[in-house]
Scaffold this active site. Structure first.
Site, PDB file in Angstrom:
ATOM      1  N   HIS A  29       0.949  -1.126  -0.013  1.00 16.52           N
ATOM      2  CA  HIS A  29      -0.012   0.093  -0.145  1.00 16.52           C
ATOM      3  C   HIS A  29       1.039   1.388  -0.194  1.00 16.52           C
ATOM      4  CE1 HIS A  29      -3.488   2.258   1.056  1.00 16.52           C
ATOM      5  NE2 HIS A  29      -2.902   3.098   1.406  1.00 16.52           N
ATOM      6  N   GLU A  30       1.778   1.260   0.969  1.00 20.31           N
ATOM      7  CA  GLU A  30       2.653   2.538   0.943  1.00 20.31           C
ATOM      8  C   GLU A  30       3.595   2.519  -0.027  1.00 20.31           C
ATOM      9  OE1 GLU A  30       1.945   4.574   3.173  1.00 20.31           O
ATOM     10  OE2 GLU A  30       0.631   3.528   4.300  1.00 20.31           O
ATOM     11  N   GLU A  78      -4.411   7.939  -3.153  1.00 24.09           N
ATOM     12  CA  GLU A  78      -5.041   6.625  -2.887  1.00 24.09           C
ATOM     13  C   GLU A  78      -5.307   5.609  -3.994  1.00 24.09           C
ATOM     14  OE1 GLU A  78      -4.646   6.413   0.334  1.00 24.09           O
ATOM     15  OE2 GLU A  78      -5.759   4.679   0.505  1.00 24.09           O
ATOM     16  N   HIS A 117       1.942   4.797  -2.747  1.00 24.21           N
ATOM     17  CA  HIS A 117       1.937   6.025  -2.472  1.00 24.21           C
ATOM     18  C   HIS A 117       3.598   6.570  -2.666  1.00 24.21           C
ATOM     19  CE1 HIS A 117      -1.852   6.695  -0.633  1.00 24.21           C
ATOM     20  NE2 HIS A 117      -1.634   5.863   0.532  1.00 24.21           N
TER      21      HIS A 117
HETATM   22 ZN    ZN Z   1      -3.053   5.185   1.695  1.00 18.26          ZN
END
Ligand code: ZN
Length: 495
Positions: free
Chosen positions: A256-257, A286, A260
């Site tokens: 997830h990170e 996101e 980003h």
């Molecule tokens: Zn996030």
């Protein structure tokens, strides 16, 4: 061009001060000893104040006006105007009152959650709602004060557009979740076996490298609450946390990170030290994290590639676990009261009901005193469950205690955009499955770099989406992805 470059030069100082404060904040979450807390709070506040004074100054105002006369369409000029107006809109009294209200609300929220006593938090929440309404009134809006708050996190988004998209989503998603919840839950007990911490940590680093995260221009560390922060496109920091008895925490948290972080690393170097050197909106940010975590990381093809490696790394936990069993386990759907533990299907229902409630608070249709009951009613309606306590219900999220209203919907916008962008990448590159099964992530990353990342804030989320996919924001592609994926995972559900 003289004035745009004078403006750029002037604003670089504010940028450096802010980036330095961000370094200190990153350190606070990763390495700083607890004893540093007081000193650090002063250091960060001083740098932020200097940055604000420099940015919201008469010099900026003069340079900006000259740059607007000469190169009004320069993205830096456009973004600088938006940020300048926002920074100078609020009277210092309101800024100070908000900062103090947030500081008080944060500790009240912590106490309320620990003791399961909503009334401890209620007066602080009332105050924060009132301050947000005051801010919205100063900013101005077309239909509802909620418009002005949405604009803080997703520039250009209005409640009217959001209503349309969330309405479509709700209509289809509620029956999907009902059908899936009625199915037997797949066995995922092996995900709670022992996964040695060190081995998990090296696994996350290897996967980061595989998906294209550049360790010459970034790093990963540990923190209690995972986050991504950027000091420059060439210095991007991720954090993760490791649970020795639950495999998904670190692995999917890292992916997830990574989404980003890849976004921040992909921003055009030319924008370094300017206002343009960050992601264009929270929703677009996101979209990248959800894409790598879910569309890629929770796909069958991904685990066709990684399960053999995982089994070599964790022979005790994963011996004899088949690809299908693993794939089913990491995609188990189960309505639960807690947003951050929700699977990718039910997650958006948590967001929708928060969006409804915070909007009702801001529009004065719901009193803070009635919020816990409204919360529980919404969970009963939408997810068919009632949280056992307010601590597990209305008090679970930090967002409102930070005075942020209008932030929650960006999670769902990101989810929807991730599907739209993934589809467009497949239209250009062919089915992703083959690439992912070979562990070849660079074509997908290259497409995102080209169509999303490189622009930073120079292009709005809506323009990026339209140019990259030919569509505006739309729930249909994500719903199609969910039906296809979960229809196959849960054939009995009849999706
Ligand atoms: Zn996030």
């Amino acid at each position: 061009m003289f004035d745009a470059s004078a403006l750029r030069h002037h604003l670089a100082t504010a940028h450096d001060l802010n980036a330095s404060a961000t370094v200190l904040e990153w350190d606070q979450e990763t390495y700083m000893p607890d004893g540093g807390e007081d000193a650090r709070a002063h250091q960060v506040a001083t740098l932020r104040r200097l940055a604000h004074e420099h940015f919201a100054s008469d010099t900026t105002s003069t340079l900006l006006a000259r740059a607007e006369a000469e190169t009004p369409a320069d993205p830096l000029v456009v973004v600088a105007r938006r940020d300048f107006d926002r920074a100078t809109l609020l009277p210092p009294r309101l800024v100070a009152e908000t900062a103090e209200a947030v500081a008080r609300a944060k500790s009240a929220w912590r106490r309320a959650r620990e003791t399961n006593t909503f009334s401890v938090f209620a007066p602080h929440l009332e105050r924060l709602v009132a301050l947000n309404v005051e801010r919205a009134n100063l900013a101005g809006f077309a239909d509802t004060p909620y418009d002005a708050l949405l604009d803080l996190y997703e520039p250009g988004l209005t409640a009217r557009v959001l209503d349309g998209v969330l309405g479509d989503l709700r209509r289809d998603l509620v029956p999907i979740v009902e059908a899936l919840a009625a199915q037997p839950r797949p066995d995922d007990a092996f995900l709670r076996a022992r996964y040695p911490t060190e081995t998990q940590w090296t696994f996350t680093l290897d996967v980061l490298r595989d998906v294209g995260f550049d360790f010459q221009r970034g790093r990963q560390d540990l923190s209690a609450h995972p986050f991504t922060t950027s000091f420059a496109p060439a210095d991007v920091r991720l954090t993760t946390r490791v649970d020795e008895h639950f495999f998904p925490t670190a692995f999917f948290g890292t992916l997830h990170e990574a989404g980003h972080g890849l976004y921040e690393q992909g921003i055009d170097e030319h924008y370094a030290r300017t206002l343009l050197a960050e992601g264009t909106s929270l929703g677009m940010h996101e979209s990248q994290s959800r894409l790598w975590e879910n569309q890629v990381g929770r796909s069958r093809a991904f685990w066709a590639h990684y399960l053999p490696q995982a089994q070599r790394r964790f022979p005790d936990a994963l011996a004899g676990v088949s690809l299908d069993a693993f794939y089913r386990a990491v995609n188990a759907v189960e309505p639960s009261p807690i947003r951050v533990e929700a699977d990718e299907v039910t997650y958006n229902l948590h967001i929708m009901l928060r969006t409804d409630l915070e909007r009702a608070l801001v529009e004065g249709r719901l009193a803070v005193a009635d919020l816990p009951e409204a919360w529980n009613e919404a969970y009963r309606d939408v997810l068919n469950l009632v949280p056992g306590t307010d601590a597990l219900g209305v008090l679970q999220d930090v967002h409102w205690s930070l005075g942020t209203f209008g932030y929650f919907p960006t999670y769902t916008l990101g989810t929807l955009m991730s599907a739209q962008l993934f589809d467009a990448a497949e239209d250009a590159l062919g089915p992703m499955e083959g690439y992912v099964e070979r562990g070849d992530f660079l074509p997908l990353l290259g497409w995102m770099r080209e169509h999303v990342h490189r622009y930073g804030r120079a292009k709005s989320a809506a323009a990026i989406l339209l140019d990259a996919t030919g569509q505006s924001l739309d729930a249909a592609p994500w719903l199609a992805y969910i039906r296809t994926k979960y229809g196959a995972l849960y054939p009995g559900a009849g999706l």
